[in-house]
Enzyme design. Structure first.
Site, PDB file in Angstrom:
ATOM      1  CE  LYS A   1      -3.823  -0.350  -0.317  1.00 36.15           C
ATOM      2  NZ  LYS A   1      -4.927  -0.843  -1.197  1.00 36.15           N
TER       3      LYS A   1
ATOM      4  CB  SER B   1      -4.556 -10.693   1.668  1.00 34.27           C
ATOM      5  OG  SER B   1      -3.332 -10.020   1.545  1.00 34.27           O
TER       6      SER B   1
HETATM    7  C1  LIG Z   1      -2.910  -7.114   3.245  1.00 35.77           C
HETATM    8  C2  LIG Z   1      -3.625  -6.646   2.024  1.00 35.77           C
HETATM    9  N1  LIG Z   1      -3.848  -7.514   1.032  1.00 35.77           N
HETATM   10  C3  LIG Z   1      -4.519  -7.150  -0.080  1.00 35.77           C
HETATM   11  C4  LIG Z   1      -4.987  -5.880  -0.236  1.00 35.77           C
HETATM   12  C5  LIG Z   1      -5.770  -5.548  -1.465  1.00 35.77           C
HETATM   13  O1  LIG Z   1      -5.155  -4.647  -2.305  1.00 35.77           O
HETATM   14  P1  LIG Z   1      -6.061  -3.695  -3.187  1.00 35.77           P
HETATM   15  O2  LIG Z   1      -6.745  -2.768  -2.230  1.00 35.77           O
HETATM   16  O3  LIG Z   1      -5.116  -2.972  -4.072  1.00 35.77           O
HETATM   17  O4  LIG Z   1      -7.036  -4.531  -3.914  1.00 35.77           O
HETATM   18  C6  LIG Z   1      -4.756  -4.930   0.771  1.00 35.77           C
HETATM   19  C7  LIG Z   1      -5.279  -3.581   0.680  1.00 35.77           C
HETATM   20  O5  LIG Z   1      -5.343  -2.845   1.634  1.00 35.77           O
HETATM   21  C8  LIG Z   1      -4.044  -5.310   1.922  1.00 35.77           C
HETATM   22  O6  LIG Z   1      -3.802  -4.467   2.931  1.00 35.77           O
END
Ligand SMILES: Cc1ncc(COP(=O)(O)O)c(C=O)c1O
Length: 325
Positions: A39, A272
């Site tokens: 991010k 994630s």
């Molecule tokens: C740990 C994590 N994984 C995945 C994402 C997803 O990314 P995006 O918001 O670009 O889809 C985020 C977004 O905040 C995140 O913090």
């Protein structure tokens, strides 16, 4: 200056997963950014545009709704700009991320959920209202800010293309705002149309339905809580043209994937990232990798932000339907 260190994160071949999935698996390790997550990219691009447009002045407040990582990146950058950071997180934001936000000097507000701009007790509504009602406050609004997609179109996509010597065949990434997958997908499909861009979201999130049917029914069912990914609404930063398929995965399988990965490699991965891994494991036959494919798994942050949620076996299951990001 922080922006000089953002991006150009390593892409590492993972022998363990390459053997397991019988193809070439690479991990794009975004925990190597200064704020230790992907991010940083979106935060930097959003702030750069705001500065160009004279929307942020020293002494002002930068406001964002975040599952934690965008907030941490903004807090870091706000300091350099002589600004304050006010971050609205939902109550399911990990203890580790809340502590980091405070350590970086952000002021945090805890909201019930993150169901979007039209839900009164959500992070997005509260952040927007705060910025509208305070002098010299600016809402970066990552869910509707094109700089979020642009960050990945200009940096992450080209990095993956170069780091794989143009051989990448698949990129698999979690979908939260959609900025990451949309930017990477848009760039890579311009290089080679048939590169597969695959998204991962928690069970009952809305992206899969939207991609397949072009609309979302409001069923009232809320998705599993996997920090950073999954939505109850479609943000402006999701580009359907850039994505081939979305896979759904539940929080428990993701947690198990994180623990198995630790047992096999001694590495801690984020929630994630574990969801991406679990989605590949569960959908291997559908993804149909060939031996000579080059598959990039996108890991946005590190497991040290989820010690309690992923790696503390004494912790009771905390993922409840309303308890989302
Ligand atoms: C740990 C994590 N994984 C995945 C994402 C997803 O990314 P995006 O918001 O670009 O889809 C985020 C977004 O905040 C995140 O913090």
């Amino acid at each position: 200056m922080i922006e000089k260190k953002i991006g150009n994160t390593p892409l590492r071949r993972c022998e363990h997963l390459s053997n397991k999935f019988s193809t070439n698996i690479y991990i794009k390790d975004e925990s190597c950014n200064p704020g230790k997550s992907s991010k940083d990219r979106a935060a930097y691009f959003m702030l750069e545009e705001a500065i160009k447009g004279n929307k942020i002045q020293p002494g002002g407040t930068i406001v964002e709704a975040s599952s934690g990582n965008t907030g941490i990146s903004i807090a870091l950058m706000a300091k350099e700009l002589g600004c304050r950071a006010k971050i609205f997180v939902s109550k399911s934001c990990s203890e580790e991320k809340r502590a980091l936000l405070e350590a970086y000097g952000a002021s945090i507000e805890i909201c019930d959920n993150s169901f979007g701009l039209h839900v009164f007790n959500s992070t997005q509504y509260q952040a927007q209202a705060y910025a509208a009602n305070h002098e010299n406050a600016y809402f970066t609004n990552q869910y509707y800010n094109s700089a979020n997609i642009k960050a990945h179109y200009k940096t992450t996509g080209p990095e993956i293309w170069e780091q794989t010597n143009h051989q990448v065949t698949h990129v698999i990434a979690g979908v939260g705002t959609g900025g990451t997958i949309s930017g990477i997908g848009r760039y890579l499909k311009e290089q080679k149309k048939n590169i597969k861009i695959l998204g991962v979201e928690p069970t009952n999130s809305v992206y899969q339905t939207f991609l397949e049917h072009g609309k979302v029914e409001n069923t009232g069912v809320v998705h599993d809580a996997i920090e950073g990914i999954g939505r109850t609404f479609i943000p402006g930063t999701f580009d359907v043209q850039a994505v081939d398929a979305i896979y759904q995965i539940d929080a428990e399988s993701s947690k198990r994937a994180a623990q198995d990965y630790r047992a096999d490699t001694d590495q801690l991965i984020g929630f994630s990232s574990a969801a991406v891994l679990a989605a590949v494991e569960q959908n291997l036959s559908h993804m149909n990798f060939k031996h000579d494919d080059h598959v990039v798994l996108y890991f946005p942050d590190h497991g040290d932000r989820y010690l309690q949620k992923l790696y503390n076996n004494n912790q009771q299951e905390t993922t409840k339907a309303f308890d989302i990001l």
